[in-house]
Design a protein around this motif. Sequence first.
Motif, mmCIF file in Angstrom:
data_model
loop_
_atom_site.group_PDB
_atom_site.id
_atom_site.type_symbol
_atom_site.label_atom_id
_atom_site.label_comp_id
_atom_site.label_asym_id
_atom_site.label_seq_id
_atom_site.Cartn_x
_atom_site.Cartn_y
_atom_site.Cartn_z
ATOM 1 N N GLU A 158 39.468 42.512 44.268
ATOM 2 C CA GLU A 158 38.678 41.670 45.190
ATOM 3 C C GLU A 158 39.584 40.665 45.890
ATOM 4 O O GLU A 158 39.546 40.507 47.111
ATOM 5 N N CYS A 159 40.400 39.957 45.084
ATOM 6 C CA CYS A 159 41.256 38.926 45.684
ATOM 7 C C CYS A 159 42.300 39.571 46.593
ATOM 8 O O CYS A 159 42.609 39.040 47.666
ATOM 9 N N ALA A 160 42.864 40.716 46.172
ATOM 10 C CA ALA A 160 43.860 41.389 47.013
ATOM 11 C C ALA A 160 43.237 41.778 48.346
ATOM 12 O O ALA A 160 43.836 41.581 49.413
ATOM 13 N N ILE A 208 48.264 29.824 53.035
ATOM 14 C CA ILE A 208 48.114 29.505 51.613
ATOM 15 C C ILE A 208 46.858 30.193 51.089
ATOM 16 O O ILE A 208 45.744 29.932 51.566
ATOM 17 N N TYR A 209 47.035 31.084 50.124
ATOM 18 C CA TYR A 209 45.870 31.692 49.476
ATOM 19 C C TYR A 209 45.604 30.931 48.181
ATOM 20 O O TYR A 209 46.471 30.862 47.299
ATOM 21 N N ALA A 210 44.428 30.341 48.083
ATOM 22 C CA ALA A 210 44.044 29.601 46.880
ATOM 23 C C ALA A 210 43.014 30.429 46.129
ATOM 24 O O ALA A 210 41.931 30.715 46.655
ATOM 25 N N CYS A 211 43.366 30.827 44.923
ATOM 26 C CA CYS A 211 42.439 31.609 44.118
ATOM 27 C C CYS A 211 41.295 30.679 43.726
ATOM 28 O O CYS A 211 41.479 29.727 42.986
ATOM 29 N N GLY A 212 40.132 30.946 44.274
ATOM 30 C CA GLY A 212 39.014 30.011 44.140
ATOM 31 C C GLY A 212 38.219 30.203 42.867
ATOM 32 O O GLY A 212 38.655 30.862 41.929
ATOM 33 N N ARG A 256 40.504 29.982 50.625
ATOM 34 C CA ARG A 256 40.069 29.796 49.229
ATOM 35 C C ARG A 256 38.843 30.678 49.008
ATOM 36 O O ARG A 256 37.784 30.437 49.574
ATOM 37 N N ASN A 257 39.033 31.700 48.199
ATOM 38 C CA ASN A 257 37.960 32.688 48.029
ATOM 39 C C ASN A 257 36.900 32.204 47.036
ATOM 40 O O ASN A 257 37.111 31.242 46.289
ATOM 41 N N VAL A 258 35.786 32.892 47.050
ATOM 42 C CA VAL A 258 34.736 32.683 46.047
ATOM 43 C C VAL A 258 34.535 34.020 45.337
ATOM 44 O O VAL A 258 34.195 35.020 45.979
ATOM 45 N N PRO A 308 46.652 38.241 33.800
ATOM 46 C CA PRO A 308 46.982 39.364 34.683
ATOM 47 C C PRO A 308 46.586 39.166 36.147
ATOM 48 O O PRO A 308 47.063 39.917 36.999
ATOM 49 N N HIS A 309 45.742 38.164 36.458
ATOM 50 C CA HIS A 309 45.074 38.182 37.764
ATOM 51 C C HIS A 309 46.047 38.178 38.946
ATOM 52 O O HIS A 309 46.007 39.067 39.798
ATOM 53 N N HIS A 310 46.915 37.164 39.012
ATOM 54 C CA HIS A 310 47.786 37.079 40.188
ATOM 55 C C HIS A 310 48.844 38.178 40.199
ATOM 56 O O HIS A 310 49.216 38.682 41.265
ATOM 57 N N ALA A 311 49.339 38.545 39.026
ATOM 58 C CA ALA A 311 50.359 39.599 38.965
ATOM 59 C C ALA A 311 49.803 40.923 39.490
ATOM 60 O O ALA A 311 50.469 41.642 40.252
ATOM 61 N N TYR A 312 48.569 41.256 39.130
ATOM 62 C CA TYR A 312 47.967 42.519 39.584
ATOM 63 C C TYR A 312 47.531 42.436 41.047
ATOM 64 O O TYR A 312 47.619 43.425 41.786
ATOM 65 N N HIS A 313 47.057 41.258 41.451
ATOM 66 C CA HIS A 313 46.724 41.063 42.874
ATOM 67 C C HIS A 313 47.965 41.390 43.718
ATOM 68 O O HIS A 313 47.906 42.189 44.665
ATOM 69 N N ALA A 314 49.100 40.771 43.358
ATOM 70 C CA ALA A 314 50.335 40.979 44.129
ATOM 71 C C ALA A 314 50.789 42.435 44.054
ATOM 72 O O ALA A 314 51.183 43.027 45.070
#
Length: 376
Positions: free
Chosen positions: A211-213, A28-32, A68-70, A236-242
């Motif tokens: 960064e998240c990717a 599980i990746y939780a966008c922190g 869970r990232n920072v 846009p964050h999760h769509a571009y990460h993926a």
Amino acid sequence: MTRTDTGAGAAVAVLAGQRLELLDRARIYACGITPYDVTHLGHASTFVWIDALGRMLRFLGVEPEVCRNVTDVDDVLDAAARRAGAAYDEFAAIQQFQFDRDMAALHVRSPEHEPRAHRYVAQVIRLASGLLDAGFAYSRQGSVYFRGEDVAGQVGLDRAEALRLMGEFGGRPDDPAKDDPMDVAVWQAGEPGHPAWDSPWGRGRPGWHAECAAMAMSVFGPAVDIHTGGVDLRFPHHAYHAAMAEAFTGVRPYARAWFHACVVTVGGAKMAKSAGNLVLVGDLLAARSAGVVRLMILDRPWGQSWDYRPALLDAAAARLDTLYQAAARNKPNDPAAVDALRRLLADDLNVPAALDLAVEAGGAAARTLAGVLGLT
Ligand SMILES: [Zn+2]
């Protein structure tokens, strides 16, 4: 989620209508958080729901592995640190400490992995190089841009709405260096007032989505089982990460399921410091137990936005008291009731129905649910 036992311990789950077959582990990746401000009820809702998702999976026999990232390299954080007269990393560390304290007070379990963006700059540079080599990105004036003209369409957004969201979330659609306003920086050329690192394209800093990717791929490899975070991060964050992860690795989909926790409003408006309507976690916990705050958050559909008002805390306190009374009933063990609870929680995390059942069944079923939801 609906679980059916296969006889070998595997769970078949459905999240938001999407089937998710799990054996014994879920990545599980939780966008922190971006640690620049105090923790409010909106943060609490997102991270309590993600915590509940992990606890429920464990109840189904699946071990969640949460990353869970920072986001401690971020333009908004830079601006807040400047206003406070502090270095970005020192400022982020202080805010992070306060966030961790609030999460612990809310019984949110610590994640197994907690990558910090500033330690993944080298991985973002490698990601940018790979995207450039494969033709998914181009370098210009010290920046590297990811070609994003197809990303909005892939998540069902029309271009006008996508452009509006891009502007709202710092995507600089008007940047003249880009071929297309929908392109985003994997690597941003250096600018005064921001931290900078050396790269093949000159000094600069990582882009937010990259960064998240990079952190997700470094921890979990090319894909995750569930990607989670606040619903406002969907685009846009999760769509571009993926999209960056899929372009880089060729593995599709990057995420097998998405879990976007609902928005909490106050008086119909989104919580924001500028609106002066923040409901702080510290204030809630000064007056109520963590169980009451968690129950107010969880006793509803996870994807449906709701409006906070203090009377909801009273209602949650009364509901929790009823559950505790049911838990104190001396009844013989009822495995069928516990199985029914498991099915309800597996049914897209149907907490309200699980609570009703636990209160009615009483005894071990009520005690089990209180434990699973972190209410004790
Ligand atoms: Zn993220």
